[in-house]
Design a protein around this motif. Structure first.
Motif, PDB file in Angstrom:
ATOM      1  N   CYS A  78       0.841  -1.202   0.000  1.00 32.90           N
ATOM      2  CA  CYS A  78       0.000   0.000   0.000  1.00 32.90           C
ATOM      3  C   CYS A  78       0.877   1.253   0.000  1.00 32.90           C
ATOM      4  O   CYS A  78       1.768   1.394   0.835  1.00 32.90           O
ATOM      5  CB  CYS A  78      -0.931   0.012   1.208  1.00 32.90           C
ATOM      6  SG  CYS A  78      -1.914   1.522   1.342  1.00 32.90           S
ATOM      7  N   ALA A 120       0.112   4.171   0.829  1.00 33.58           N
ATOM      8  CA  ALA A 120      -0.160   5.090   1.933  1.00 33.58           C
ATOM      9  C   ALA A 120       0.388   4.592   3.263  1.00 33.58           C
ATOM     10  O   ALA A 120       0.817   5.388   4.092  1.00 33.58           O
ATOM     11  CB  ALA A 120      -1.659   5.331   2.045  1.00 33.58           C
ATOM     12  N   CYS A 121       0.375   3.254   3.487  1.00 36.68           N
ATOM     13  CA  CYS A 121       0.721   2.774   4.831  1.00 36.68           C
ATOM     14  C   CYS A 121       1.728   1.630   4.853  1.00 36.68           C
ATOM     15  O   CYS A 121       2.217   1.273   5.924  1.00 36.68           O
ATOM     16  CB  CYS A 121      -0.542   2.345   5.572  1.00 36.68           C
ATOM     17  SG  CYS A 121      -1.291   0.848   4.901  1.00 36.68           S
ATOM     18  N   CYS A 151      -4.209  -0.758   0.309  1.00 34.46           N
ATOM     19  CA  CYS A 151      -4.836  -1.765   1.158  1.00 34.46           C
ATOM     20  C   CYS A 151      -6.338  -1.449   1.158  1.00 34.46           C
ATOM     21  O   CYS A 151      -6.754  -0.420   0.635  1.00 34.46           O
ATOM     22  CB  CYS A 151      -4.263  -1.700   2.572  1.00 34.46           C
ATOM     23  SG  CYS A 151      -4.650  -0.168   3.436  1.00 34.46           S
ATOM     24  N   HIS A 169      -7.178   2.032   2.701  1.00 35.40           N
ATOM     25  CA  HIS A 169      -6.838   3.210   1.901  1.00 35.40           C
ATOM     26  C   HIS A 169      -7.567   3.235   0.567  1.00 35.40           C
ATOM     27  O   HIS A 169      -7.728   4.295  -0.036  1.00 35.40           O
ATOM     28  CB  HIS A 169      -5.318   3.335   1.761  1.00 35.40           C
ATOM     29  CG  HIS A 169      -4.691   3.822   3.031  1.00 35.40           C
ATOM     30  ND1 HIS A 169      -3.981   3.002   3.876  1.00 35.40           N
ATOM     31  CD2 HIS A 169      -4.755   5.042   3.625  1.00 35.40           C
ATOM     32  CE1 HIS A 169      -3.615   3.708   4.946  1.00 35.40           C
ATOM     33  NE2 HIS A 169      -4.065   4.939   4.814  1.00 35.40           N
TER      34      HIS A 169
HETATM   35 ZN   LIG Z   1      -2.934   1.275   3.419  1.00 35.58          ZN
END
Ligand SMILES: [Zn+2]
Length: 310
Positions: free
Chosen positions: A117, A119-120, A137, A140
């Motif tokens: 992912c 973002a994370c 994910c 997100h």
């Molecule tokens: Zn994520």
């Protein structure tokens, strides 16, 4: 959470991400200085282009460390990263020098990014939302769908906080926090993010019918129907052509058929393949966005019928 509160939250996340990005870059340049320098050239005059989302920082750190061990001191002079950038969910890596030595490491980094992912950093997959591709994910992915909510950010925030009949009277945010499988939330959020169903005039319809022979040629009897979505003639941004296929959508066929379409004069159409199973469960489809477009936000393109010869 109010709309303003949410806006502020997004702003803070953006600032934090920016800080983390700068810290990541500073650390990388400190630890692996030679990878960012060209011999005889001041680093400031021709900086390496680095634009990688925070979720991929661990992937990059791993790459820098691997390259450190793969390239012997004597060969480091000719090496330098040129471009490390996330583009439409893919990690783009360009560099000068020692190609063969680091190729496997570059390959591994690209592969790792494909399932991480942006973002994370948790496991994710390549997901399309309103024309933009990113690795996300489930959480997100939901976040991205919320930004695309047709009713606007404020209404989307309200929806997330309000009891929903389809969720046993619970608010989506509550359901999310219980750790329940997110498919039902993804399904609902996708529906809320769908664009308008296109309107076709006679000329559009006539032109679009000409796509039938091209796709028929490629898929034969497997081609069940053709639909058009994300089409607004005024915007001149083309449209999305959805080919609904019996069985599984064959991702490998995509590129070849898209080329055939372009050759037939339809380079303005983005081709997406949707399998039968995708329509039954869009949230778990390979391409949930396109599956939902096919279900909720598209119009059928009538089958092409050549005029009978005299
Ligand atoms: Zn994520």
């Amino acid at each position: 959470m109010t709309g303003d509160g949410h806006g502020f939250f997004v702003f803070m996340v953006a600032i934090q991400d920016e800080r983390r990005h700068r810290a990541f870059l500073a650390e990388a340049q400190l630890r692996h200085a030679w990878q960012f320098r060209q011999r005889g050239v001041a680093a400031e005059s021709d900086p390496v282009e680095v634009n990688v989302p925070v979720g991929w920082h661990p992937v990059m750190k791993c790459l820098f460390t691997e390259v450190e061990s793969l390239v012997p001191e004597a060969e480091r002079g000719g090496f330098r990263w040129r471009r490390l950038v996330a583009a439409q969910g893919a990690l783009e890596i360009r560099f000068d020098g020692v190609r063969d030595r680091i190729k496997p490491a570059v390959f591994r980094a690209r592969e790792a990014a494909q399932v991480t992912c942006e973002a994370c950093g948790r496991p994710g997959r390549l997901l399309l939302v309103a024309g933009s591709r990113r690795v996300s994910c489930d959480l997100h992915f939901l976040e991205r769908l919320r930004y695309c909510d047709r009713a606007g950010e404020q209404a989307a925030s309200n929806w997330w906080m309000s009891p929903h009949p389809g969720l046993g009277g619970r608010a989506p945010i509550v359901v999310l926090r219980t750790g329940a499988p997110p498919e039902i939330l993804i399904d609902l959020a996708l529906r809320r993010a769908m664009p308008d169903v296109p309107r076709l005039n006679g000329a559009h319809r006539q032109r679009l019918q000409q796509t039938w022979p091209v796709l028929r040629e490629a898929f034969g009897e497997r081609l069940r129907s053709l639909r058009l979505a994300e089409f607004d003639p005024a915007s001149q941004r083309g449209g999305t052509l959805l080919a609904l296929l019996a069985g599984e959508a064959d991702a490998a066929a995509q590129a070849g058929v898209a080329t055939a379409l372009a050759r037939a004069g339809f380079s303005d159409l983005r081709l997406r393949l949707v399998g039968e199973g995708d329509l039954h469960a869009p949230a778990t489809a390979t391409d949930p966005w396109s599956a939902m477009l096919a279900l909720e936000a598209s119009i059928s393109i009538p089958r092409y019928q050549p005029a009978a010869p005299f």
